[in-house]
Design a protein around this motif. Sequence first.
Motif, short mmCIF file in Angstrom:
data_model
loop_
_atom_site.label_atom_id
_atom_site.label_comp_id
_atom_site.label_asym_id
_atom_site.label_seq_id
_atom_site.Cartn_x
_atom_site.Cartn_y
_atom_site.Cartn_z
N HIS A 27 1.04 -1.05 0.03
CA HIS A 27 -0.20 0.33 0.07
C HIS A 27 1.30 1.17 -0.08
O HIS A 27 1.81 1.32 1.06
N LEU A 28 0.24 1.83 -0.68
CA LEU A 28 1.50 3.44 -0.25
C LEU A 28 0.23 4.79 -0.44
O LEU A 28 -0.88 4.45 -1.10
N VAL A 29 0.74 5.59 0.47
CA VAL A 29 -0.06 6.59 1.07
C VAL A 29 0.51 7.66 0.82
O VAL A 29 1.72 7.54 1.65
N ALA A 30 0.25 8.23 0.33
CA ALA A 30 0.67 9.72 -0.07
C ALA A 30 -0.13 11.41 0.96
O ALA A 30 -1.46 11.13 1.28
N LEU A 31 0.36 12.19 2.11
CA LEU A 31 -0.09 13.45 2.54
C LEU A 31 0.33 14.65 1.10
O LEU A 31 1.41 14.58 0.43
N TYR A 32 -0.76 15.41 1.32
CA TYR A 32 -0.58 16.53 0.29
C TYR A 32 -0.40 18.01 1.15
O TYR A 32 -0.96 18.58 2.02
N VAL A 40 5.29 10.24 2.42
CA VAL A 40 4.51 9.04 1.44
C VAL A 40 5.40 7.98 2.74
O VAL A 40 6.17 7.95 2.86
N VAL A 41 4.63 7.12 2.95
CA VAL A 41 4.92 5.57 3.48
C VAL A 41 3.75 4.75 2.46
O VAL A 41 3.07 4.43 1.75
N GLY A 42 5.07 3.76 2.12
CA GLY A 42 4.43 2.76 1.96
C GLY A 42 4.74 1.06 2.54
O GLY A 42 6.09 1.26 3.70
N GLY A 52 4.41 -12.59 13.83
CA GLY A 52 3.13 -13.38 13.74
C GLY A 52 2.52 -12.20 13.03
O GLY A 52 3.58 -11.83 11.65
N ARG A 53 1.16 -11.97 13.08
CA ARG A 53 1.00 -10.91 11.93
C ARG A 53 1.52 -9.35 12.44
O ARG A 53 0.96 -9.49 13.24
N PHE A 54 1.99 -8.66 10.83
CA PHE A 54 2.67 -7.58 11.32
C PHE A 54 2.51 -6.63 10.31
O PHE A 54 1.88 -7.15 9.20
N VAL A 55 2.67 -5.58 10.36
CA VAL A 55 2.63 -4.64 8.91
C VAL A 55 4.13 -4.75 8.99
O VAL A 55 4.62 -3.96 10.38
N TRP A 56 4.57 -4.66 7.88
CA TRP A 56 5.75 -3.96 7.93
C TRP A 56 6.42 -2.65 7.21
O TRP A 56 5.36 -2.45 5.94
N VAL A 57 6.65 -1.67 7.63
CA VAL A 57 7.03 -0.42 6.84
C VAL A 57 8.09 -0.19 5.68
O VAL A 57 8.90 -0.33 6.14
N CYS A 58 7.57 -0.32 4.76
CA CYS A 58 8.76 -0.67 3.87
C CYS A 58 9.48 0.87 3.39
O CYS A 58 10.65 0.64 3.00
N ASP A 59 8.71 1.80 3.40
CA ASP A 59 8.78 3.17 2.76
C ASP A 59 8.59 4.61 3.89
O ASP A 59 7.11 4.06 3.72
N LEU A 60 9.63 5.20 4.35
CA LEU A 60 8.66 6.04 4.57
C LEU A 60 9.55 7.62 4.73
O LEU A 60 10.93 7.28 5.25
N GLY A 72 5.12 13.03 8.90
CA GLY A 72 5.63 11.29 9.58
C GLY A 72 5.62 10.59 10.78
O GLY A 72 4.90 9.89 10.27
N GLU A 73 4.65 11.79 11.54
CA GLU A 73 3.39 10.81 12.35
C GLU A 73 2.03 10.92 11.93
O GLU A 73 1.54 9.56 12.64
N GLN A 74 1.84 11.32 11.28
CA GLN A 74 0.45 11.25 10.94
C GLN A 74 0.32 10.11 9.75
O GLN A 74 -0.67 9.43 9.88
N LEU A 75 1.44 9.64 8.68
CA LEU A 75 1.25 8.73 8.90
C LEU A 75 1.45 7.34 9.38
O LEU A 75 1.08 6.12 8.83
N LEU A 76 2.27 7.64 10.50
CA LEU A 76 2.87 6.31 10.59
C LEU A 76 1.61 6.34 11.67
O LEU A 76 1.24 5.04 11.64
N THR A 77 1.10 7.20 12.45
CA THR A 77 -0.16 6.51 13.42
C THR A 77 -1.38 6.43 12.21
O THR A 77 -2.35 5.60 12.81
N PHE A 78 -1.39 6.35 11.12
CA PHE A 78 -2.40 6.01 10.15
C PHE A 78 -1.88 4.07 9.67
O PHE A 78 -3.04 4.21 9.59
N VAL A 79 -0.51 4.16 9.42
CA VAL A 79 -0.40 2.31 9.18
C VAL A 79 -0.73 2.13 10.50
O VAL A 79 -1.39 0.85 10.89
#
Length: 123
Positions: A27-32, A40-42, A52-60, A72-79
């Motif tokens: 998933h790729l999400v952008a802030l404008y 952006v965060v991927g 276990g079951r987790f989310v990996w942040v590939c790009d921030l 960055g805080e907004q995007l990580l909070t979204f993730v």
Amino acid sequence: MHQLRTHLDETSYLDLVKEAVEIDRYHLVALYEGSKIVAVVGFKAMTTLYYGRFVWVCDLVTAEESRSKGYGEQLLTFVHQWAEDHHFSSVALSSGLQRQDAHRFYEDKMAYSKVSYVFKKAL
């Protein structure tokens, strides 16, 4: 994204994103700010025996001229919220050894713990 992944040209970047979306559920999400992308965060959902079951942040990345504005805080909070909504137990990422400002952000601002080193061997 180019400020983070300087080794990629546009064609390579687009090819990799397409493949990651199709194969890895990336998933790729952008802030404008207005019409300009400023951060952006991927990320992708994963399952391993260690985490276990987790989310990996590939790009921030936040555009250099837009840093320290909370993007960055907004995007990580979204993730984090996305992970909770989809029943994942944690969020993890790796960060280059030289990125000490980013490490302070992850640990001090976002309450991440340093739990391992990432090793890589080029083939």
